[in-house]
Write an enzyme that holds these catalytic residues in place. Structure first.
Site, PDB file in Angstrom:
ATOM      1  N   ASP A  96      15.004   4.090 -25.848  1.00  0.00           N
ATOM      2  CA  ASP A  96      13.882   4.677 -25.108  1.00  0.00           C
ATOM      3  C   ASP A  96      13.360   5.936 -25.798  1.00  0.00           C
ATOM      4  O   ASP A  96      14.018   6.513 -26.673  1.00  0.00           O
ATOM      5  CB  ASP A  96      14.370   5.006 -23.679  1.00  0.00           C
ATOM      6  CG  ASP A  96      13.261   4.904 -22.650  1.00  0.00           C
ATOM      7  OD1 ASP A  96      12.080   4.994 -23.027  1.00  0.00           O
ATOM      8  OD2 ASP A  96      13.578   4.743 -21.459  1.00  0.00           O
ATOM      9  N   ASP A 136       6.551   0.349 -17.336  1.00  0.00           N
ATOM     10  CA  ASP A 136       7.430   0.606 -16.186  1.00  0.00           C
ATOM     11  C   ASP A 136       6.819   0.029 -14.917  1.00  0.00           C
ATOM     12  O   ASP A 136       7.471  -0.038 -13.881  1.00  0.00           O
ATOM     13  CB  ASP A 136       7.633   2.115 -15.996  1.00  0.00           C
ATOM     14  CG  ASP A 136       8.682   2.656 -16.954  1.00  0.00           C
ATOM     15  OD1 ASP A 136       9.421   1.849 -17.543  1.00  0.00           O
ATOM     16  OD2 ASP A 136       8.754   3.891 -17.113  1.00  0.00           O
TER      17      ASP A 136
HETATM   18  C1  GLA Z   1      11.925   5.223 -18.906  1.00  0.00           C
HETATM   19  C2  GLA Z   1      11.917   3.728 -19.101  1.00  0.00           C
HETATM   20  C3  GLA Z   1      12.546   3.042 -17.899  1.00  0.00           C
HETATM   21  C4  GLA Z   1      13.937   3.569 -17.700  1.00  0.00           C
HETATM   22  C5  GLA Z   1      13.928   5.085 -17.572  1.00  0.00           C
HETATM   23  C6  GLA Z   1      15.322   5.648 -17.553  1.00  0.00           C
HETATM   24  O1  GLA Z   1      11.068   5.602 -17.892  1.00  0.00           O
HETATM   25  O2  GLA Z   1      10.623   3.268 -19.311  1.00  0.00           O
HETATM   26  O3  GLA Z   1      12.562   1.646 -18.081  1.00  0.00           O
HETATM   27  O4  GLA Z   1      14.747   3.167 -18.766  1.00  0.00           O
HETATM   28  O5  GLA Z   1      13.231   5.690 -18.653  1.00  0.00           O
HETATM   29  O6  GLA Z   1      15.328   7.019 -17.451  1.00  0.00           O
END
Ligand code: GLA
Length: 694
Positions: free
Chosen positions: A445, A515
């Site tokens: 990420d 997300d």
């Molecule tokens: C980001 C990612 C999510 C998740 C969060 C965890 O927002 O896009 O899918 O992994 O971080 O903190």
């Protein structure tokens, strides 16, 4: 194939041709389009219109240097150490190395050498273009601007398509007609970001099945720029490559720079054909080798279920249920490490949290493996919370400017990956995790853009190189990991879809598109992503309702059908699912496994879109098999029946179509021309229809 005819170079694909050559001191573009007889190609003389409109600005140059009477956007701009700022390129012949055509230039006086590289991927009708710079002298040369390619097209008034996205709103497409002036698509954030995406689509009135489309993507995941210029001289120019904002590359004596590859295409068969070419090219050529031919597993991800509140026994419970419904990979998202109980703490401290995993991570992994699933882990390597052990030990490891405060976003700072010790530290962290635990999958990420982008370790003349160096460092780490740990699957995520590009896909197996897991929004996000990127690389989850972003409740079958149009994942809290939800999930995951080769390796046809139509329908075709997904969001005026004309089938073959608990047999021509009548009854109704050649 490369053909050379009296200094006209022709690169040929299965259907397309690209022609150019040196003429009267300039490297001139001649043609990009469907094949013609190459012996007919010729150069034309171009004259100044006036002292204000020089032939240099009117000519279609393959790679315009800044200098002399040129005022159009240059493809390259350099500064020599004595302060001279224009480039006078002379053609120095060409080389053909394997299937790469290399055109060599040198400056008339200064010791710089430039290669323009061209490679046609014949089978895919995709042309790769990239540029190499070499400093042949004894003084530094500063590259202030270096695009990967330049394209010159006849006329103005092209429609340009891209996205105007943001977090959870990645898919918002726009189409803009450019009659004059310049349109810029870019990122200045350090990564690709959500706002624009590094591709261009240019057409004059094309649709899914018809019309001319020029398109291109960039194999880069940092600050990019695409500039489309409708010139006063009846042409449109497209330049794509490094963003020149805050960019300057110091080329030291005997050093070289290779700019990222641009991939270009042309079709006269509309957007579907464009997507088909890009998808198969991405699957076969761009994606990393290890898992190129395998299908993506169905995964479970714990993020929406447990957020930071990760507890071993609860994860085990989730894992058992995930196995029960048919998942093949269990991924623990954020919250497993350091003091990570919120986003304010722990990033950088990549050791397993002992309170959450009193017997170590092994307890969970062993159970996941015993159940017959692989195990995966989330990590955000490039970041650090100021509230972490790592930051306390190494406050000097982040990007910063002198005399400026650090700006946090999501309570975190960006690590300076131009520092060798940071790169090594991150490699060792990841290598350690992959060596010590049976981890087969990593979700990498990156949750904030850069700020105060200074690297105090670099020379003052190299500060503007950090954008490029950071992006390259990420790829270097991933490559080192892949060489050591064969067969691992890596997903790229950047607050959802902030890292969706061909650069990422060259190193990572897949990306998290957004997300936003609301199934209705997802239809649009996935449709938008699918114009360029293959379904196989797009992770899509079924999550719980009411959805955390939209507040909307959508039936679980609709949610499944939407997520089944990519690499399926489950992101809901299985500990709260009802028996009916479990039963349906089992059925749908089983069905997905039967059709995933069609979705992941097939050809995509966009048949209806809720951006224009009452229903949304996408069809995937792989050899003699096909699957159609159809959706309706809102019931209107009591209408239930919809005609859908299928695509991609062979006219004279007979197909069996399974739907509404019935099976019909029809010829391909019938199904394409008359279509099938499907029932979509009520809000958020959906259908999955399987079509097989008999
Ligand atoms: C980001 C990612 C999510 C998740 C969060 C965890 O927002 O896009 O899918 O992994 O971080 O903190």
């Amino acid at each position: 194939m490369i053909k050379v005819l009296n200094d006209i170079f022709v690169l040929e694909g299965k259907n397309i041709q690209y022609a150019f050559g040196p003429y009267k001191g300039l490297l001139r573009h001649i043609y990009f389009g469907n094949k013609v007889d190459e012996r007919d190609f010729q150069h034309f003389d171009i004259e100044d219109i006036s002292s204000n409109d020089s032939a240099y600005d009117i000519a279609w140059e393959e790679y315009t240097p800044w200098g002399g009477l040129r005022y159009k956007e240059p493809a390259v701009k350099v500064r020599f150490s004595d302060g001279t700022r224009d480039l006078v390129l002379e053609y120095y012949g060409f080389l053909i190395e394997e299937d790469i055509l290399r055109i060599r230039f040198r400056d008339k006086f200064y010791p710089i050498e430039i290669f323009l590289n061209y490679k046609m991927y014949e089978e895919y009708d995709i042309l790769a273009r990239w540029v190499e710079f070499k400093n042949l002298g004894k003084e530094d040369i500063f590259i202030e601007k270096a695009y990967s390619c330049e394209l010159n097209l006849e006329g103005t008034g092209y429609y340009i398509t891209n996205v105007l996205g943001y977090w959870a709103g990645e898919g918002r497409r726009f189409k803009e007609k450019l009659e004059g002036g310049k349109l810029i698509l870019e990122s200045r954030k350090g990564n690709t970001g959500h706002n624009n995406n590094p591709y261009f689509i240019l057409d004059i009135g094309a649709d899914e099945d018809r019309g001319e489309v020029y398109f291109g993507t960039l194999e880069y995941s940092g600050n990019f720029k695409i500039l489309v210029e409708a010139t006063p001289y009846y042409s449109t120019r497209v330049l794509m490559g490094f963003n020149d904002f805050d960019f300057e590359y110091r080329l030291k004596p005997s050093e070289g720079l290779i700019v990222p590859k641009a991939y270009l295409g042309y079709t006269d068969k509309g957007y579907s054909d464009m997507s088909k070419r890009l998808h198969s090219f991405a699957r076969d050529i761009i994606l990393p080798g290890d898992l190129k031919n395998s299908l993506r597993p169905v995964l479970f991800n714990s993020w929406e279920a447990t957020l930071f509140d990760v507890k071993c026994h609860e994860q085990i419970e989730l894992a058992r249920k995930a196995k029960d419904i048919g998942c093949e990979l269990f991924v623990v998202d954020d919250g497993w490490f350091g003091e990570r109980n919120s986003d304010a703490v722990g990033l950088g401290d990549w050791e397993v949290n002992k309170e959450k995993f009193p017997k170590g991570l092994e307890e969970l992994i062993d159970e996941v493996n015993r159940l017959g699933m692989e195990f995966g882990l989330w990590i955000e390597p490039e970041m650090v919370n100021p509230n972490s052990k790592l930051y306390k030990e190494h406050p000097e490891w982040v990007y910063r400017f002198n005399n400026r405060e650090l700006t946090t976003a999501r309570n975190q700072l960006v690590l300076n990956l131009t520092l060798k010790e940071v790169k090594d530290y991150l490699f060792n962290v990841l290598d350690g995790l992959l060596t010590n635990y049976n981890i087969k999958y990593i979700k990498w990420d990156m949750n904030r853009p850069f700020s105060e982008a200074g690297a105090l370790n670099l020379d003052i003349k190299e500060q503007k190189m950090i954008w490029f160096l950071h992006s390259r460092a990420v790829f270097e780490i991933v490559e080192r990991l892949r060489n050591k740990h064969k067969g691992i699957e890596i997903e790229a995520c950047a607050s959802g879809g902030g890292r969706v590009d061909f650069g990422i896909l060259n190193y990572f197996d897949e990306f998290w598109a957004s997300d936003n897991t609301d199934a209705l929004d997802r239809l649009l996000i996935q449709e938008s992503v699918g114009y360029i990127y293959p379904a196989k690389a797009m992770r899509c989850w079924v999550t719980d309702c009411p959805n955390f972003i939209s507040g909307r409740t959508i039936p679980i079958e609709f949610r499944f059908h939407v997520a089944m149009m990519g690499a399926l994942g489950i992101g809901g809290n299985l500990n709260k699912w009802s028996k009916e939800e479990f039963d349906l999930a089992k059925k749908k995951i089983k069905q997905y496994k039967e059709i995933r080769h069609i979705v992941q390796h097939g050809e995509l046809f966009r048949i209806k879109s809720i951006t224009k139509d009452e229903i949304h329908a996408l069809q995937y075709v792989y050899k003699g098999e096909s699957v159609l997904f159809a959706f309706k969001a809102h019931q209107r005026f009591g209408r239930k029946s919809y005609k859908v004309k299928l695509k991609g089938l062979k006219d004279n073959k007979i197909y069996e179509v399974k739907y509404d608990d019935k099976i019909i047999r029809k010829g391909g021509a019938y199904l394409k021309n008359l279509g099938i009548d499907i029932i979509l009854d009520g809000d958020f109704s959906s259908q999955l229809i399987i079509i097989k050649e008999v």
